[in-house]
Design a protein around this motif. Sequence first.
Motif, PDB file in Angstrom:
ATOM      1  N   SER A   1       0.966  -1.162  -0.018  1.00 57.16           N
ATOM      2  CA  SER A   1       0.120  -0.085  -0.134  1.00 57.16           C
ATOM      3  C   SER A   1       0.931   1.188  -0.166  1.00 57.16           C
ATOM      4  O   SER A   1       2.032   1.130   0.526  1.00 57.16           O
ATOM      5  CB  SER A   1      -0.852  -0.015   1.143  1.00 57.16           C
ATOM      6  OG  SER A   1      -1.746  -1.124   1.268  1.00 57.16           O
TER       7      SER A   1
ATOM      8  N   PRO B   1      -8.254   4.636  -2.224  1.00 53.62           N
ATOM      9  CA  PRO B   1      -7.277   4.169  -1.271  1.00 53.62           C
ATOM     10  C   PRO B   1      -7.907   3.614  -0.183  1.00 53.62           C
ATOM     11  O   PRO B   1      -7.295   2.682   0.304  1.00 53.62           O
ATOM     12  CB  PRO B   1      -6.389   5.599  -0.928  1.00 53.62           C
ATOM     13  CG  PRO B   1      -7.152   6.615  -1.664  1.00 53.62           C
ATOM     14  CD  PRO B   1      -7.786   6.087  -2.658  1.00 53.62           C
TER      15      PRO B   1
ATOM     16  N   LEU C   1      -2.046   9.150  -0.927  1.00 59.94           N
ATOM     17  CA  LEU C   1      -1.538   8.520   0.410  1.00 59.94           C
ATOM     18  C   LEU C   1      -2.093   8.872   1.619  1.00 59.94           C
ATOM     19  O   LEU C   1      -2.647   9.934   1.703  1.00 59.94           O
ATOM     20  CB  LEU C   1      -0.042   8.498   0.827  1.00 59.94           C
ATOM     21  CG  LEU C   1       1.099   8.070  -0.293  1.00 59.94           C
ATOM     22  CD1 LEU C   1       1.277   9.062  -1.424  1.00 59.94           C
ATOM     23  CD2 LEU C   1       2.259   8.158   0.377  1.00 59.94           C
TER      24      LEU C   1
END
Length: 266
Positions: free
Chosen positions: A58, A97, A180
């Motif tokens: 990730s 995400p 992110l």
Amino acid sequence: MARTDGHVPDGATEITTGQANRLWYIGGREPYVLKHYSDPARAANEAAALTLLTDHHSPVPRLLDADMEGRPAWTAQSAVQAQPVPADQFLDDLADPLAAVHAIGGTHFGRLAGATRHPTWRAYLHDRLNLYTATAPDFAAAAAALRRDLDRVNLDIKPRLLHHDLQPGHLVRTTDGLRLLLDWELAVFGGPMSDRARLAVRLRLPSPQALPAHRATPADRQRLDLYWRLHCLADATLATDPEIRAHALFSLLAHPGRALRPADRD
């Protein structure tokens, strides 16, 4: 990165934005971010979350070093060259995400490290209510109402990774468009809908139902509302910012099924 011992080196730039912890940017050939924690358990939890996320490839800062026994506890994380996602793009940019995060399973419910592990999601939520009541006994009626509602809904789920502190500023975008999520100290394994409810509280929406949703069933909406009340109660009892506490109390008072302090009742 030069070896760090958790001390702030000369030339470091403080980038602290919250109230609980302090952060510094340390430049050089391999820049990094040094984070000091007021609670060692949060340091352990963030370190565990970053390690897990890295194992799943990730896009998160890399954990470079950490010391939970330090005074204070600290982590060193790779520096991310990115900017916060603008508020008007936040929900759209968050979708992918967050879905990737929620796809990561766990072996228990609750914090990843530094706290009690629970066998069920219901047990974890009841434990949180115990904490709120112990911290603020005046909210015992609100906690009791939530306990009753918890026992009326189906909470038999598999544990999934949750960020559990979603808010503008914690989602950033790099120059090449990579998104992110930052600040993983409150991460837990639990029900993904709880992340949505906490986000609604952080965005100060009048209801979690104001968030965009697809194919939400009546049971989904019931659980979302329940989690939203839990997060409001958490802020009303634990938040250190008076404005956040006041808004949480207002939200609970405005809820149709409110059950607050005896002094709040007509």
